[in-house]
Design an enzyme around this catalytic site. Sequence first.
Site, mmCIF file in Angstrom:
data_model
loop_
_atom_site.group_PDB
_atom_site.id
_atom_site.type_symbol
_atom_site.label_atom_id
_atom_site.label_comp_id
_atom_site.label_asym_id
_atom_site.label_seq_id
_atom_site.Cartn_x
_atom_site.Cartn_y
_atom_site.Cartn_z
ATOM 1 N N LYS A 179 10.293 5.405 13.312
ATOM 2 C CA LYS A 179 10.886 6.503 14.065
ATOM 3 C C LYS A 179 10.272 7.829 13.643
ATOM 4 O O LYS A 179 9.733 7.971 12.555
ATOM 5 C CB LYS A 179 12.404 6.512 13.918
ATOM 6 N N HIS A 192 -30.079 -7.099 39.778
ATOM 7 C CA HIS A 192 -30.716 -7.996 38.824
ATOM 8 C C HIS A 192 -31.211 -9.260 39.500
ATOM 9 O O HIS A 192 -30.781 -9.608 40.594
ATOM 10 C CB HIS A 192 -29.756 -8.322 37.687
ATOM 11 N N GLY A 206 -28.648 -22.698 18.728
ATOM 12 C CA GLY A 206 -30.103 -22.742 18.640
ATOM 13 C C GLY A 206 -30.823 -22.315 19.896
ATOM 14 O O GLY A 206 -31.957 -22.676 20.127
ATOM 15 N N ARG A 241 -23.588 -5.326 35.804
ATOM 16 C CA ARG A 241 -22.912 -4.377 36.686
ATOM 17 C C ARG A 241 -23.813 -3.212 37.056
ATOM 18 O O ARG A 241 -24.467 -2.631 36.201
ATOM 19 C CB ARG A 241 -21.658 -3.826 36.006
ATOM 20 N N GLU A 271 7.290 4.162 -11.065
ATOM 21 C CA GLU A 271 6.820 2.815 -11.381
ATOM 22 C C GLU A 271 5.666 2.811 -12.365
ATOM 23 O O GLU A 271 5.703 2.130 -13.371
ATOM 24 C CB GLU A 271 6.368 2.121 -10.096
ATOM 25 N N LEU A 296 -0.426 3.817 -2.670
ATOM 26 C CA LEU A 296 -1.709 4.376 -2.255
ATOM 27 C C LEU A 296 -1.505 5.392 -1.138
ATOM 28 O O LEU A 296 -2.107 6.463 -1.116
ATOM 29 C CB LEU A 296 -2.618 3.248 -1.776
ATOM 30 N N GLU A 336 -22.429 -14.387 10.447
ATOM 31 C CA GLU A 336 -22.826 -15.761 10.222
ATOM 32 C C GLU A 336 -23.907 -15.848 9.157
ATOM 33 O O GLU A 336 -23.806 -16.615 8.228
ATOM 34 C CB GLU A 336 -23.346 -16.346 11.536
ATOM 35 N N LYS A 371 -29.957 -16.773 20.507
ATOM 36 C CA LYS A 371 -29.092 -15.611 20.745
ATOM 37 C C LYS A 371 -29.361 -14.503 19.728
ATOM 38 O O LYS A 371 -29.520 -13.341 20.089
ATOM 39 C CB LYS A 371 -27.612 -16.025 20.647
ATOM 40 N N THR A 372 -29.419 -14.927 18.471
ATOM 41 C CA THR A 372 -29.661 -13.941 17.422
ATOM 42 C C THR A 372 -31.029 -13.291 17.614
ATOM 43 O O THR A 372 -31.192 -12.100 17.372
ATOM 44 C CB THR A 372 -29.562 -14.599 16.046
ATOM 45 N N GLY A 393 0.793 -1.228 0.000
ATOM 46 C CA GLY A 393 0.000 0.000 0.000
ATOM 47 C C GLY A 393 0.826 1.279 0.000
ATOM 48 O O GLY A 393 0.317 2.331 0.358
#
Lengths: 95, 582
Positions: free
Chosen positions: B220, B459, B288, B455, B75, B52, B315, B291-292, B49
């Site tokens: 540096k 709860h 299963g 925290r 180049e 760039l 996923e 969670k999602t 890079g």
Amino acid sequence: MGKAYELRLYVAGKTNKSVVALENLKKLCEEHLKGEYSIEVIDLLEKPQLAEGDQIFAIPTLVKKVPEPVRKIIGDLSNEEKVLVGLDIRTKINN
Amino acid sequence: MAKSKNQLERRSTGTIPKTLTGISGLDEITLGGLPSGRPTLVCGEAGSGKTLFSIEFIVKGAMDYGEPGVFMAFEEKAEELKANVASLGFDLEQLEKDKKIRLDYVHIDRSEIEETGEYDLEGLFIRLGYAIDSIGAKRVALDTIENLFAGLNNTAVLRAEIRRLFQFLKSKGVTAVITGERGGNGLTRQGLEEYVSDCVILLDHRIINQISTRRLRVVKYRGSVHGTNEYPFLIDDEGISVLPVTSLELNHEVSTKSLPSGIAALDKMLGNSGFYKGSSILVSGTAGTGKTSIAATFANAACLRGEKCLFFAFEESPKQIIRNMRSIGLDLQKHLKEGTLEFYASRPTLYGLEMHLVAIHKAIRKSKPSVVILDPITNLITIGSVSDVKTMLVRLIDFLQAEQITVMFTALTLNNIVNEQTDEGVSSLVDAWLLIRDIESNGERNRGMYIMKSRGMKHSNQIREFVITDKGLDLVDVYLTEDGVLTGSAREARMLMAQTGEVIHAQAVSRKDRELERKRKILESKIESLRSEYESAEEELNKVYVEEALKKQIMGETINKIADLRRGDESGKEKNVNKKNK
């Protein structure tokens, strides 16, 4: 101009190297290309815009525009053999 | 010699002036950019890079900082360069026309060149000087000057000339970027670093487990404090972005505002309010467990509040998520259309962890969400070790907390030591941790959810059954019986049984009521008959009295009559008739 050999020598001011190069070039042309050449000396200090067109980065540089192919010889042209090969006046024999 | 001179300069100027590069993140690492009026060496392997970097330095300078720049390419041809950077949205053609930049391609072809005798590179200097003067350039990039060595034989001359070139650039007062190919023993093949003493930046392109990660390091920087770490960077359609994520302090603002989770019962478990704004939440569970769905519900809730949410999917594809969430009654498509929800889906293996971090960072910076979802972080482990993922997440959480963005991670737990470690590693970082577990009994799998930690909140310590319905998610009180915890259909059955019991009981109660009612009625009717009995007795008694009285009267009358008859008096007769009428 219409000569068989159109040569351009790029220099930057009247430096030692430039002067030596021009002398060497003139001597060489007189010897090998008498009457068939034209030399144009371009001082980049005066015309810096011309450097890009001929892809000049080293000084002094001799550019052979005609005949094709375009060749560049950089340095003070002190090695006659190399200059002649470079200008396609003499083909490389050894080396 | 050079060193002592530099030290002198530093002492005299205090902090050295810097030039902003405009490369995202780099100016933060270097605390203000590259040293002004000095050359900086950018070195790296092929494809790291460098070009760039240098072109972005020039273009950003011209576009954003009003500093014209000269790009001298050794180049690539100007046309090639223009085409290459057009994809980044840089219109070099136009910039050149506007005299903001100047491209100069130095073509060195060994086959065209013959060297004979003494020469120098004055031509290059003149060319560069002319280019600089023609547009009043403040920035220069040389890419890559080492190509001179490929084209020319006399390295002694070249070295001397390159040294002179750097002096020349300094005397011109331009901020220069010189690129150099990595190789040999030093940072660059030709040891350019010995000429550039002010600032050296190393670009690296490392491949670990077949996945490449780009890194940048400031080797540096004379006279300036700078970040010394290796920083990952990303090259995408907007150029280079460097990620200076390791924040040094733990002093970000905290908020006491809270965000509802989208599941009312869960909010209740979390002390009735939900998660704190700007906190990080981990949802972990086996495959299963939903969670999602929890993550999507949280996202949905945020969108419904009109807040912006960024969903990183590692996923499933966004379309897949939208379809799947529709089945639990969440319309994410709507939010997507309204622009409150944004998806960012990428395969974990697309690039390295660091690059993911950079990409996430960038996406967050761009869309400025208030809620971020990462689903799931576990997939990132496929491309990095556990400790790598942890450090990445530390940095991400750090960044998000500083920006007051609430983040929810989902993590898959397997019965696998490595992943348990991950969980633990991450769990110490997060503010709240929800764990969903399978509860297997009676030939059924049910989900149980509890809050491992939260925290700063009172709860609940309860395990709740977590149910997914077509109307969304809910938490149900787990049925505790003498047989243990009941979930799923066992719970339903037990509840049904209890309900049946209630009905039977109610039935029994109403029967008793009716019995009582009947008894009351019987008694009432008895009372009625007694009363009528009493009335008839009373009447009877009255009758006797009346008769008695009548008898007495009639008797009296008869006696009077007899008396009258005896005396022959008329008035007494009339009186007796009146009395009878009364």
